[in-house]
Enzyme design. Structure first.
Site, PDB file in Angstrom:
ATOM      1  N   SER A   1      -5.557  -3.507   2.896  1.00 51.94           N
ATOM      2  CA  SER A   1      -4.449  -3.486   3.853  1.00 51.94           C
ATOM      3  C   SER A   1      -3.580  -2.284   3.538  1.00 51.94           C
ATOM      4  O   SER A   1      -3.707  -1.667   2.481  1.00 51.94           O
ATOM      5  CB  SER A   1      -3.605  -4.756   3.721  1.00 51.94           C
ATOM      6  OG  SER A   1      -2.719  -4.653   2.615  1.00 51.94           O
ATOM      7  N   ASP A   2      -2.684  -1.932   4.458  1.00 49.99           N
ATOM      8  CA  ASP A   2      -1.686  -0.942   4.077  1.00 49.99           C
ATOM      9  C   ASP A   2      -0.595  -1.682   3.299  1.00 49.99           C
ATOM     10  O   ASP A   2      -0.576  -2.919   3.242  1.00 49.99           O
ATOM     11  CB  ASP A   2      -1.151  -0.178   5.291  1.00 49.99           C
ATOM     12  CG  ASP A   2      -0.571   1.174   4.859  1.00 49.99           C
ATOM     13  OD1 ASP A   2      -0.321   1.374   3.655  1.00 49.99           O
ATOM     14  OD2 ASP A   2      -0.369   2.041   5.728  1.00 49.99           O
ATOM     15  N   TRP A   3       0.302  -0.919   2.726  1.00 42.22           N
ATOM     16  CA  TRP A   3       1.313  -1.489   1.821  1.00 42.22           C
ATOM     17  C   TRP A   3       2.125  -2.594   2.526  1.00 42.22           C
ATOM     18  O   TRP A   3       2.882  -2.317   3.452  1.00 42.22           O
ATOM     19  CB  TRP A   3       2.253  -0.378   1.341  1.00 42.22           C
ATOM     20  CG  TRP A   3       3.348  -0.830   0.439  1.00 42.22           C
ATOM     21  CD1 TRP A   3       4.453  -1.557   0.796  1.00 42.22           C
ATOM     22  CD2 TRP A   3       3.455  -0.607  -0.966  1.00 42.22           C
ATOM     23  NE1 TRP A   3       5.233  -1.795  -0.300  1.00 42.22           N
ATOM     24  CE2 TRP A   3       4.648  -1.216  -1.397  1.00 42.22           C
ATOM     25  CE3 TRP A   3       2.654   0.058  -1.901  1.00 42.22           C
ATOM     26  CZ2 TRP A   3       5.072  -1.179  -2.723  1.00 42.22           C
ATOM     27  CZ3 TRP A   3       3.087   0.098  -3.214  1.00 42.22           C
ATOM     28  CH2 TRP A   3       4.280  -0.524  -3.617  1.00 42.22           C
ATOM     29  N   GLY A   4       1.914  -3.806   2.106  1.00 45.73           N
ATOM     30  CA  GLY A   4       2.680  -4.920   2.673  1.00 45.73           C
ATOM     31  C   GLY A   4       2.363  -5.227   4.126  1.00 45.73           C
ATOM     32  O   GLY A   4       3.090  -5.984   4.776  1.00 45.73           O
ATOM     33  N   SER A   5       1.260  -4.670   4.648  1.00 44.73           N
ATOM     34  CA  SER A   5       1.031  -4.841   6.091  1.00 44.73           C
ATOM     35  C   SER A   5       0.587  -6.259   6.446  1.00 44.73           C
ATOM     36  O   SER A   5       0.708  -6.676   7.600  1.00 44.73           O
ATOM     37  CB  SER A   5       0.027  -3.815   6.621  1.00 44.73           C
ATOM     38  OG  SER A   5      -1.261  -4.042   6.096  1.00 44.73           O
TER      39      SER A   5
END
Ligand code: BGC
Length: 762
Positions: free
Chosen positions: A293-297
């Site tokens: 995932s992207d950061w915290g996505s």
């Protein structure tokens, strides 16, 4: 902590169970890896499987004591209990070894971590920003540049880079445009391929290569209004024909991982998007690596209005095919119970873990978890002379000559009295650009230093307003927008009566990149005013632009005789610029992105559609596609760039005017150098599919070649157009070349008019 003898016993049984390779035997066959992954999976509890899907940011000063409390303490405990599969932002062999040691020696199964980092354009030795590199159109140089980045990162304990970013974007307001290859899917695909090859090399387990990550899947570059993280709504044709191709190219290059994206796509966040991750990526494209995932996505799906809470977000993301959760903590907190409740299939967890473990095997981590942690290698590899030379070469190749009226450039090497003006002229930090996390601040060669390498001319340096040198980057970022006029008059005075004035203006290194969208694209702060004031006292101005995106520099284009696009060129910036200004290197870069005249024209890109009303039907009639206050034309078009050589194109020839389905056509033209300098020209091939089941752009890049010619030399340059070059994602929802008439263009930019036509498949 497990004591050593217990660990040794367990490690022995694990080795027997999964048949770990010996230190000498690192290249495992596909079959070997599958067998080992399966047997390891058989030993894992559900919690340990979920642990592999969890990625944490570096969480304490690993050189210091282990934290006793708080969030970091929890993460540390998770590392020991096998609940972490990967970490990012841990760097340096000593630090990486420490976290790796806990995972390997203190967790039950001892599965090594995969260590990720944003190695975007260099690690310590910094290459030009990716948008600049794209201007080189030189795939070999780009591959080598990524190779330098990989070698240094791998020497520093890292084995996975979150690059390349292959998001096509048509919007220079978007700050992340600097991270990609610009607006064109064909050029973007070639570059995506080259970068993956550069990062991953031929052997992923080698100690100078890292796993690459294609990001951000998908359509992040189409954020509405160029505002970072904003909504994306695009149709089938753009998605398949423009956005997908560079991602597909990374697969063809053997990429190991993908990252999804912050944005939603047509109402579904990319992280929870099963169409993107399951149907396209893992389904149609057969990708067998893993998706992070992207950061915290995963967590952001709550704010998107797609998930009610963290647990639902974890369920949606895992079901949609996001294999690893970067810093949301929702997988580690909820996936186990989601499986027990039957909301996430256990087989999906197994699939995700298999993918992650496979990459760990391929990286050689299962064989030797410390293979990237050799402090001796770290010392010798990072910053080597060879690396500096390679990034210097890349920097020279990335420079684009935008204007050179009266052949003001190149400059004579002696006898000149030169004023060097502008807030970026002596800046040693901005040229490193955005996204250079591991670089030491202020380590680039400045333009001033580069010019000082040539001793024949006198240089008077005056910064003018805008930057206070020597301050940390984030402070300088605000200073470039200053309204403080100190230094202004002194800079103008320094320009008077000089033989030539070199002005270095543009954006600070952190004015582009993530979270740095802009609504105006002029020169920030007082720089435009300074440029005009200097020009008023001395017309012989060479403008050197340093920037991370296309800028609207209409006034400069109208008045300033010479303009050099020097982007943010990395560690060797000043040397590269000086060599170009003095003609020791003849520029050959071509723009990978359109420069608009006005922000109001955006999105402005060369491969646009014709529309139903492309031209003015009669004078004074307004009912055609245009603006009443600005032309439709760009300031500088895609593919544009000058040389000190003078290239001329003529004599386009086609091998045949008609070809059957499956046949090829050869198109050629004569390229001549009528100038006084030897130079390299990037010859570009464009096509237009005149009638199709889905409308096609007015021009599409389909090939390019770099041709070097001596003064007075001519050469016939030819391209073969294959059916695959005519394919697009048609109304039948397949890639196909439809029969019909095609125009074909050859030239030195996307505005070339040198054309022919042929009929295909009829
Ligand atoms: C960016 C990614 C990056 C990640 C990890 C995010 O903010 O969008 O491109 O890889 O952070 O640093």
């Amino acid at each position: 902590m497990k004591n050593t003898s217990t660990y040794a016993l367990f490690a022995l049984s694990l080795t027997m169970a999964i048949g770990q390779a010996t230190a000498q035997n690192t290249s495992l066959s596909e079959g070997d890896i599958t067998r080992k992954v399966d047997s390891l999976l058989g030993l894992m509890t559900l919690a340990e499987k979920v642990g592999q899907m969890n990625q944490y940011n570096g969480f304490w000063d690993v050189t210091g004591p282990v934290p006793a409390e708080g969030d970091a303490a929890g993460k540390y405990e998770h590392l020991r209990t096998g609940k972490v599969g990967s970490m990012l932002n841990v760097q340096g062999t000593a630090e990486v070894r420490k976290v790796q040691k806990i995972a390997v020696e203190e967790s039950r199964l001892g599965i090594p971590l995969i260590i990720g980092f944003d190695v975007i354009h260099g690690y310590k030795t910094i290459s030009p920003i990716p948008l600049a590199e794209a201007a080189s159109w030189d795939m070999e140089a780009i591959r080598k540049s990524a190779g330098v980045a990989a070698a240094e990162a791998a020497a520093s304990g890292i084995n996975w880079t979150f690059a390349p970013m292959v998001d096509i974007s048509r919007d220079p307001r978007w700050g992340r445009i600097m991270e990609g290859a610009g607006e064109d899917p064909y050029l973007g695909s070639k570059i995506a391929f080259a970068r993956v090859k550069g990062f991953q090399g031929d052997d992923l387990a080698a100690t100078h290569t890292v796993a690459a990550c294609a990001k951000h899947f998908a359509a992040y570059g189409f954020s509405e209004a160029g505002r970072d993280y904003n909504t994306v709504d695009v149709g089938t044709s753009t998605l398949y024909n423009v956005i997908f191709p560079p991602f597909k190219a990374t697969l063809d290059a053997g990429i190991k991982t993908f990252m999804n994206a912050f944005n939603e796509l047509n109402g579904v966040p990319a992280t929870g998007n099963a169409f993107l991750q399951r149907d396209i990526l893992k389904g149609q494209w057969g990708f067998n690596g893993f998706v992070v995932s992207d950061w915290g996505s995963v967590n952001e799906m709550i704010a998107h209005g797609f998930a009610a809470d963290g647990k639902q977000a974890a369920m949606l993301a895992a079901n949609a095919g996001s294999d690893m959760d970067m810093e949301s903590y929702h997988y580690v907190n909820h996936l186990e119970s989601l499986v027990k409740e039957g909301k996430v299939e256990a087989s999906l967890i197994d699939d995700a873990v298999r993918r992650i473990l496979r990459v760990k095997y391929e990286l050689g981590l299962m064989d030797d978890p410390y293979r990237y942690c050799d402090p001796e290698r770290e010392k010798t590899v990072i910053g080597s002379t060879e690396h500096q030379e390679l990034v210097l070469d890349m920097a020279r190749k990335s420079i684009v000559l935008l204007k050179n009226e009266g052949d003001l450039l190149p400059l004579a090497k002696s006898g000149l009295d030169i004023a060097l003006i502008g807030p970026l002229a002596a800046d040693k930090d901005s040229p490193l650009g955005s996204w250079r996390l591991a670089a030491d601040a202020g380590t680039a060669v400045s333009v001033l230093e580069g010019l000082q390498g040539y001793e024949g001319n006198a240089i008077t340096h005056a910064a003018g307003p805008g930057l206070v040198l020597g301050e940390p980057s984030f402070i300088m970022e605000t200073k470039i927008n200053t309204t403080d006029r100190s230094g202004f008059e002194a800079a103008v005075a320094a320009a008077k009566n000089k033989d030539v004035v070199i002005m270095v203006l543009g954006e600070h290194g952190f004015q582009s990149g993530e979270g740095r969208s802009r609504t105006s694209l002029g020169l920030p702060g007082l720089q435009q005013e300074l440029l005009e004031a200097v020009y008023a006292v001395n017309k012989k101005v060479v403008l050197v632009l340093m920037n991370g995106r296309p800028l609207t520099i209409n006034w400069a284009d109208e008045h300033i005789p010479a303009i050099v696009e020097a982007w943010h060129l990395g560690s060797q910036s000043g040397n590269a610029i000086a060599q170009v200004l003095y003609g020791d290197y003849n520029p050959s870069g071509k723009l990978p992105m359109t420069f608009p005249k006005d922000v109001g024209q955006i999105p402005l890109y060369y491969n646009h559609k014709n529309t139903g009303r492309p031209t003015q039907p009669a004078p004074d009639l307004v009912f055609w596609t245009h603006y009443i206050d600005q032309s439709n034309d760009p300031l500088y078009e895609f593919g544009y760039g000058l040389s000190y050589a003078k290239f001329r194109y003529s004599d386009l020839e086609l091998s045949s005017a008609a070809v059957g389905a499956g046949g090829t056509v050869t198109v050629s033209c004569l390229l001549s150098n009528n100038g006084a300098y030897e130079g390299t020209e990037v010859v570009q091939l464009y096509i237009r599919d005149l009638v199709a089941s889905r409308t096609r752009p007015v021009k599409e890049l389909k090939g390019f070649q770099s041709i070097r010619l001596k003064p007075g030399e001519s050469r016939r340059v030819s391209f073969t157009i294959a059916p695959s070059d005519l394919e697009f994602y048609s109304a039948n929802n397949v890639w196909e070349a439809e029969p019909g008439e095609f125009e074909v263009f050859l030239g030195g930019s996307s505005s070339t008019e040198l054309k022919g036509a042929f009929v295909y498949g009829k």
